[in-house]
Design an enzyme around this catalytic site. Structure first.
Site, PDB file in Angstrom:
ATOM      1  N   GLY A 124       0.894  -1.014  -0.122  1.00 42.23           N
ATOM      2  CA  GLY A 124      -0.101  -0.007   0.072  1.00 42.23           C
ATOM      3  C   GLY A 124       0.862   1.130  -0.032  1.00 42.23           C
ATOM      4  O   GLY A 124       0.121   2.384   0.136  1.00 42.23           O
ATOM      5  N   GLY A 126       2.561   2.487  -2.538  1.00 45.39           N
ATOM      6  CA  GLY A 126       2.495   3.254  -3.977  1.00 45.39           C
ATOM      7  C   GLY A 126       3.761   3.042  -4.561  1.00 45.39           C
ATOM      8  O   GLY A 126       4.078   3.624  -5.614  1.00 45.39           O
ATOM      9  N   LEU A 127       4.261   2.021  -4.449  1.00 47.76           N
ATOM     10  CA  LEU A 127       5.559   1.534  -5.122  1.00 47.76           C
ATOM     11  C   LEU A 127       5.106   0.363  -6.088  1.00 47.76           C
ATOM     12  O   LEU A 127       5.922  -0.317  -6.521  1.00 47.76           O
ATOM     13  CB  LEU A 127       6.818   1.176  -4.225  1.00 47.76           C
ATOM     14  CG  LEU A 127       7.109   2.189  -3.300  1.00 47.76           C
ATOM     15  CD1 LEU A 127       8.281   1.568  -2.396  1.00 47.76           C
ATOM     16  CD2 LEU A 127       7.906   3.365  -3.870  1.00 47.76           C
ATOM     17  N   SER A 128       3.890   0.401  -6.155  1.00 50.87           N
ATOM     18  CA  SER A 128       3.085  -0.624  -7.194  1.00 50.87           C
ATOM     19  C   SER A 128       3.431  -1.965  -6.839  1.00 50.87           C
ATOM     20  O   SER A 128       3.821  -2.822  -7.462  1.00 50.87           O
ATOM     21  CB  SER A 128       3.986  -0.481  -8.565  1.00 50.87           C
ATOM     22  OG  SER A 128       3.368   0.686  -9.033  1.00 50.87           O
ATOM     23  N   SER A 129       3.072  -2.524  -5.633  1.00 52.82           N
ATOM     24  CA  SER A 129       3.148  -3.789  -5.338  1.00 52.82           C
ATOM     25  C   SER A 129       1.978  -4.532  -6.041  1.00 52.82           C
ATOM     26  O   SER A 129       2.351  -5.737  -6.565  1.00 52.82           O
ATOM     27  CB  SER A 129       2.824  -4.100  -3.678  1.00 52.82           C
ATOM     28  OG  SER A 129       1.703  -3.449  -3.264  1.00 52.82           O
ATOM     29  N   ASP A 174       3.302   1.829 -14.501  1.00 52.99           N
ATOM     30  CA  ASP A 174       3.855   0.781 -13.529  1.00 52.99           C
ATOM     31  C   ASP A 174       3.971  -0.448 -14.016  1.00 52.99           C
ATOM     32  O   ASP A 174       5.300  -0.911 -14.017  1.00 52.99           O
ATOM     33  CB  ASP A 174       2.792   0.366 -12.387  1.00 52.99           C
ATOM     34  CG  ASP A 174       2.267   1.908 -11.806  1.00 52.99           C
ATOM     35  OD1 ASP A 174       2.941   2.893 -11.834  1.00 52.99           O
ATOM     36  OD2 ASP A 174       1.240   2.028 -11.127  1.00 52.99           O
TER      37      ASP A 174
HETATM   38  C1  GLA Z   1      -0.812   5.088 -10.485  1.00 46.58           C
HETATM   39  C2  GLA Z   1      -0.934   4.376 -11.886  1.00 46.58           C
HETATM   40  C3  GLA Z   1       0.040   4.929 -12.717  1.00 46.58           C
HETATM   41  C4  GLA Z   1       0.032   6.446 -12.733  1.00 46.58           C
HETATM   42  C5  GLA Z   1       0.453   6.942 -11.577  1.00 46.58           C
HETATM   43  C6  GLA Z   1       0.294   8.300 -11.312  1.00 46.58           C
HETATM   44  O1  GLA Z   1       0.623   4.606 -10.021  1.00 46.58           O
HETATM   45  O2  GLA Z   1      -1.102   3.023 -11.466  1.00 46.58           O
HETATM   46  O3  GLA Z   1      -0.531   4.465 -14.178  1.00 46.58           O
HETATM   47  O4  GLA Z   1      -1.039   6.978 -13.444  1.00 46.58           O
HETATM   48  O5  GLA Z   1      -0.635   6.301 -10.477  1.00 46.58           O
HETATM   49  O6  GLA Z   1       1.454   8.872 -12.379  1.00 46.58           O
END
Ligand code: GLA
Length: 389
Positions: A124, A126-129, A174
């Site tokens: 959670g 915001g590092l794209s888990s 991401d």
């Molecule tokens: C999230 C989304 C991405 C991008 C960012 C904001 O991580 O998954 O596609 O839009 O927010 O830059």
């Protein structure tokens, strides 16, 4: 990691057979935020933190999932004949969504799987888990079933799953950076046509520090879709006077001279962010090429201001972290990264100042917000793939 996971795998699912092992990183975006669904540029890189997946084919159509991040939970069972989103299925909706996307796009999955995951990306944050899980599953399916798909296809399939199975209307940044990452490089990606180039990140005596606000995104997903809609409204209105197909096609000047046609002041601000942030990203990459890291840092700071004032996706936690970083010696630049509404900031910090940075920003954050932030001094790693012995 492999041995630890293998022990768990055999304990859960029994031993024997062809057990395979994969990894997909998380990502951090250096600049270019909320531009990827506006046909603009982004500048993310893959981390060495990420998601490991161990898997074995079954001879029926059952799917079994277990995450070592949720040790106390049971194995979640599903079936290839029931690839539907259920809120109660929690994180397993991510891998299931990717299986569904492969099926939808003509790559049928014809055998069940026993899957074990372990991730060391703060959940959670915001590092794209979630994109990391999607891409590790994509890489797994390509390898296990021999599908003829490229890494970019895997990124697109992951995004397709996120958009259409999990209902988050994210852009491609991401999944793309996770699939295509390269050690010590960031990816300068033009999201209008997916052309990209790798830019070396040689920071010499500086470090990338990620600070997690420990505020979860919460309502982030619905707000995210709302921002996206606001940009679409602005684009439609601009199209009545301009021949463009995305906000990413506009320079600052062309936007300023046409913005009157956008009816709502809120949509003007959203579009202004998208346009200026895209131009900022182009300038930032140029600054880096010219070895002007100071300018790169200033552009990161401007990016945050725009995300705060025009895009309104920061919030008190991220603003506190960034403002504290700006007032700390040795900080080249600092901004929120990812979708916002919680999550992380990214800062470039002189190596000699990192300890002081962590102490000072940590203390100021705790005093203002009432709980701790977490700090990660990170390296830029490779994109997703099979883990060799
Ligand atoms: C999230 C989304 C991405 C991008 C960012 C904001 O991580 O998954 O596609 O839009 O927010 O830059």
């Amino acid at each position: 990691m492999r041995q630890k996971m293998l022990n768990k795998f055999e304990e859960l699912y029994g031993d024997g057979g062809d057990i395979r092992f994969y990894f997909a990183p998380g990502r951090v975006n250096l600049i270019g935020e909320h531009t990827d669904y506006n046909g603009g540029h982004v500048f993310p890189c893959a981390l060495t933190l990420g998601t490991y997946a161990m898997v074995r084919k079954r001879d029926d159509r059952t799917l079994r999932f277990f995450s070592m991040n949720f040790e106390h939970r049971e194995v979640v069972e599903s079936s290839l004949d029931d690839l539907h989103f259920y809120k109660s299925a929690g994180w397993t909706n991510y891998p299931k969504g990717v299986l569904w996307a492969f099926n939808q796009k003509g790559h049928p999955i014809d055998a069940g799987l026993d899957i074990l995951l372990f991730g060391n990306i703060p959940n959670g944050s915001g590092l794209s888990s979630s994109a990391s899980v999607e891409v590790v599953v994509g890489v797994m399916l390509k390898d296990m079933f021999g599908f003829d798909v490229t890494m970019i296809d895997i990124a697109l399939l992951g995004q397709y799953a996120e958009n259409n199975f999990n209902g988050v209307n994210c852009g491609i940044m991401d999944q793309f950076s996770i699939a295509m990452g390269k050690a010590n490089h960031a990816i300068f990606l033009d999201t209008s046509d997916l052309s990209y180039k790798y830019a070396p990140i040689a920071l010499d005596d500086k470090k990338i520090v990620i600070t997690s606000s420990n505020k979860r995104r919460g309502l982030g997903d619905s707000k995210y879709n709302e921002r996206r809609n606001e940009c679409e409204t602005a684009l439609k209105e601009l199209q009545t006077v301009l021949n463009i197909s995305s906000l990413g096609e506009l320079t600052e000047e062309s936007f300023e001279s046409a913005k009157e046609v956008i009816k709502s002041p809120v949509c003007v601000r959203r579009a202004r962010h998208a346009v200026y942030e895209n131009q900022r990203t182009i300038k930032a990459v140029k600054a880096l090429e010219e070895n002007n890291i100071r300018l790169f840092g200033e552009l990161m700071n401007e990016s945050h201001r725009s995300l705060k004032e025009d895009y309104e996706v920061t919030g008190v936690e991220l603003d506190t972290l960034v403002e504290s970083a700006w007032n700390t010696e040795g900080v080249i630049g600092s901004r929120m990264t990812g979708a916002g509404f919680g999550g992380c900031t990214v800062s470039i910090v002189e190596e000699s100042a990192v300890d002081h940075f962590i102490e000072k920003v940590g203390k100021e954050y705790r005093e203002a917000i009432g709980y701790n932030a977490d700090f990660y001094v990170v390296d830029i790693g490779e994109g997703a793939g099979v883990v060799s012995d």
